[in-house]
Write a protein that holds these residues in place. Structure first.
Motif, PDB file in Angstrom:
ATOM      1  N   GLY A 116       0.804  -1.214   0.000  1.00  0.00           N
ATOM      2  CA  GLY A 116       0.000   0.000   0.000  1.00  0.00           C
ATOM      3  C   GLY A 116       0.836   1.264   0.000  1.00  0.00           C
ATOM      4  N   GLU A 117       2.141   1.119   0.191  1.00  0.00           N
ATOM      5  CA  GLU A 117       3.042   2.276   0.227  1.00  0.00           C
ATOM      6  C   GLU A 117       3.709   2.449  -1.129  1.00  0.00           C
ATOM      7  OE1 GLU A 117       6.675   4.038   3.029  1.00  0.00           O
ATOM      8  OE2 GLU A 117       6.064   1.935   3.193  1.00  0.00           O
ATOM      9  N   ALA A 118       3.816   3.690  -1.590  1.00  0.00           N
ATOM     10  CA  ALA A 118       4.361   3.984  -2.915  1.00  0.00           C
ATOM     11  C   ALA A 118       5.878   4.136  -2.877  1.00  0.00           C
ATOM     12  CB  ALA A 118       3.735   5.257  -3.476  1.00  0.00           C
ATOM     13  N   ALA A 119       6.520   3.684  -3.946  1.00  0.00           N
ATOM     14  CA  ALA A 119       7.954   3.873  -4.148  1.00  0.00           C
ATOM     15  C   ALA A 119       8.153   4.750  -5.375  1.00  0.00           C
ATOM     16  CB  ALA A 119       8.651   2.533  -4.346  1.00  0.00           C
TER      17      ALA A 119
ATOM     18  N   THR B 137       3.202   1.215  -6.581  1.00  0.00           N
ATOM     19  CA  THR B 137       2.601   0.772  -5.324  1.00  0.00           C
ATOM     20  C   THR B 137       2.026  -0.624  -5.473  1.00  0.00           C
ATOM     21  OG1 THR B 137       1.915   3.058  -4.874  1.00  0.00           O
ATOM     22  CG2 THR B 137       0.966   1.336  -3.486  1.00  0.00           C
ATOM     23  N   VAL B 138       2.523  -1.574  -4.701  1.00  0.00           N
ATOM     24  CA  VAL B 138       1.873  -2.878  -4.616  1.00  0.00           C
ATOM     25  C   VAL B 138       0.720  -2.722  -3.634  1.00  0.00           C
ATOM     26  CG1 VAL B 138       2.110  -5.290  -3.905  1.00  0.00           C
ATOM     27  CG2 VAL B 138       3.955  -4.172  -5.185  1.00  0.00           C
TER      28      VAL B 138
ATOM     29  N   TYR C  17      -2.339 -13.192  -6.978  1.00  0.00           N
ATOM     30  CA  TYR C  17      -2.419 -12.046  -7.867  1.00  0.00           C
ATOM     31  C   TYR C  17      -1.828 -10.824  -7.171  1.00  0.00           C
ATOM     32  CZ  TYR C  17      -5.556 -15.362 -10.041  1.00  0.00           C
ATOM     33  OH  TYR C  17      -6.070 -16.510 -10.601  1.00  0.00           O
ATOM     34  N   ILE C  18      -0.723 -10.349  -7.709  1.00  0.00           N
ATOM     35  CA  ILE C  18      -0.055  -9.169  -7.162  1.00  0.00           C
ATOM     36  C   ILE C  18      -0.606  -7.956  -7.895  1.00  0.00           C
ATOM     37  CG2 ILE C  18       2.150  -8.016  -6.778  1.00  0.00           C
ATOM     38  CD1 ILE C  18       3.447 -10.804  -6.889  1.00  0.00           C
ATOM     39  N   ARG C  19      -1.398  -7.188  -7.202  1.00  0.00           N
ATOM     40  CA  ARG C  19      -2.021  -6.011  -7.811  1.00  0.00           C
ATOM     41  C   ARG C  19      -1.199  -4.778  -7.453  1.00  0.00           C
ATOM     42  NH1 ARG C  19      -6.225  -8.412 -10.045  1.00  0.00           N
ATOM     43  NH2 ARG C  19      -7.185 -10.172  -8.923  1.00  0.00           N
TER      44      ARG C  19
ATOM     45  N   ASN D 286      -2.380  -2.575 -12.545  1.00  0.00           N
ATOM     46  CA  ASN D 286      -1.960  -3.778 -13.257  1.00  0.00           C
ATOM     47  C   ASN D 286      -1.892  -4.955 -12.301  1.00  0.00           C
ATOM     48  OD1 ASN D 286      -1.788  -2.374 -15.643  1.00  0.00           O
ATOM     49  ND2 ASN D 286       0.356  -2.822 -16.021  1.00  0.00           N
ATOM     50  N   CYS D 287      -1.519  -6.107 -12.841  1.00  0.00           N
ATOM     51  CA  CYS D 287      -1.493  -7.320 -12.035  1.00  0.00           C
ATOM     52  C   CYS D 287      -0.425  -8.266 -12.556  1.00  0.00           C
ATOM     53  CB  CYS D 287      -2.871  -7.993 -12.080  1.00  0.00           C
ATOM     54  SG  CYS D 287      -2.998  -9.545 -11.153  1.00  0.00           S
ATOM     55  N   ALA D 288       0.228  -8.978 -11.651  1.00  0.00           N
ATOM     56  CA  ALA D 288       1.191 -10.019 -12.008  1.00  0.00           C
ATOM     57  C   ALA D 288       0.800 -11.293 -11.290  1.00  0.00           C
ATOM     58  CB  ALA D 288       2.608  -9.596 -11.611  1.00  0.00           C
ATOM     59  N   ILE D 289       1.054 -12.437 -11.940  1.00  0.00           N
ATOM     60  CA  ILE D 289       0.726 -13.741 -11.357  1.00  0.00           C
ATOM     61  C   ILE D 289       1.971 -14.329 -10.704  1.00  0.00           C
ATOM     62  CG2 ILE D 289      -0.183 -16.041 -11.784  1.00  0.00           C
ATOM     63  CD1 ILE D 289      -1.408 -14.943 -14.374  1.00  0.00           C
ATOM     64  N   ALA D 290       1.823 -14.797  -9.485  1.00  0.00           N
ATOM     65  CA  ALA D 290       2.887 -15.518  -8.785  1.00  0.00           C
ATOM     66  C   ALA D 290       2.319 -16.852  -8.332  1.00  0.00           C
ATOM     67  CB  ALA D 290       3.396 -14.720  -7.595  1.00  0.00           C
ATOM     68  N   LEU D 291       3.117 -17.904  -8.429  1.00  0.00           N
ATOM     69  CA  LEU D 291       2.642 -19.242  -8.097  1.00  0.00           C
ATOM     70  C   LEU D 291       3.275 -19.739  -6.806  1.00  0.00           C
ATOM     71  CD1 LEU D 291       2.803 -20.962 -11.606  1.00  0.00           C
ATOM     72  CD2 LEU D 291       0.847 -19.846 -10.522  1.00  0.00           C
ATOM     73  N   ALA D 292       2.431 -20.053  -5.837  1.00  0.00           N
ATOM     74  CA  ALA D 292       2.911 -20.737  -4.635  1.00  0.00           C
ATOM     75  C   ALA D 292       3.111 -22.207  -4.990  1.00  0.00           C
ATOM     76  CB  ALA D 292       1.902 -20.600  -3.501  1.00  0.00           C
TER      77      ALA D 292
END
Length: 232
Positions: free
Chosen positions: A89-92, A109-110, A137-139, A197-203
């Motif tokens: 929630g914090e911006a870089a 920001t994630v 889903y990494i938003r 946007n969104c990225a997929i990560a697999l556990a």
């Protein structure tokens, strides 16, 4: 092919339809990614780092986790330091380069790391390669924090983090995957405009969670011992 990008290599191309183009996420220069997604059924390939980082240091949000403790050379004032960790929630503030001639500044920001269902992956036709894995889903939001028009640029290089600090396997999608849209920045993406946007990560299993995210785009890509940015 950039030697920097070789720190991320693909496991192989699978589940691609005959008409689909290949998405070589491990072999791009700068922040350049594959072109805009095409319509139709999505095709996908899992990708994974060939060089897993150690567990990153755990500084408090807004402090540097890198030994150098300085923003990259030529970076805008207030730019995130290599190795810095942020709260979700914090911006870089990130110096952004796309291709050979587009340079600007973004606020990255994630916003969430959301657990999906194993069945979500059926649409990507990855078969046994993802058996037992669970998608997360990494938003994240991208805000143009500078004056350069960043239209049509792609802001990728987002990976998931497992509890031990190593990277989760990623999936590169060609086409539309409604549960996790990852689009190029739109026309007229000028100062102050924002896109999600969104990225997929697999556990690797249901017992292991994806607990954070990493950004490893230029200049946070291990060049001269630079380090990624982290969200937890």
């Amino acid at each position: 092919m950039s030697t920097i990008r070789m720190k991320r290599t693909t496991l192989g191309v699978i589940g691609l339809t005959a008409a689909a183009a290949l998405s070589l996420t491990g072999c791009k220069n700068g922040n350049e990614e594959a072109g805009p997604a095409q319509s139709g059924s999505p095709a996908a390939q899992p990708s994974q780092s060939s060089e897993q980082p150690g567990t990153p240091a755990a500084p408090s949000a807004g402090t540097s986790g890198g030994a150098d403790g300085a923003a990259p050379g030529g970076a805008p004032a207030g730019a995130a330091k290599p190795g810095q960790t942020f709260k979700i929630g914090e911006a870089a503030t990130v110096p952004f380069t796309y291709g050979s001639d587009t340079k600007g500044t973004i606020a990255l920001t994630v916003t969430a790391v959301e657990q999906g269902q194993a069945a979500d992956l059926d649409a990507l036709k990855l078969g046994d390669k993802v058996k037992g894995m669970v998608p997360y889903y990494i938003r994240y939001t991208v805000k143009n924090a500078g004056t350069t028009n960043l239209e049509y640029a792609s802001v990728g290089h987002i990976k998931g983090l497992l509890p031990d600090g190593t990277e989760a396997q990623g999936v590169s999608v060609i086409g539309k995957f409604e549960k996790c849209k990852d689009d190029s920045l739109p026309s007229g993406f000028t100062g102050g405009k924002t896109q999600t946007n969104c990225a997929i990560a697999l556990a690797p299993s249901a017992q292991t969670k994806v607990v954070g995210a990493e950004y490893w785009g230029d200049p946070y890509n291990n060049l001269n011992d630079s380090k990624s940015l982290y969200w937890k």
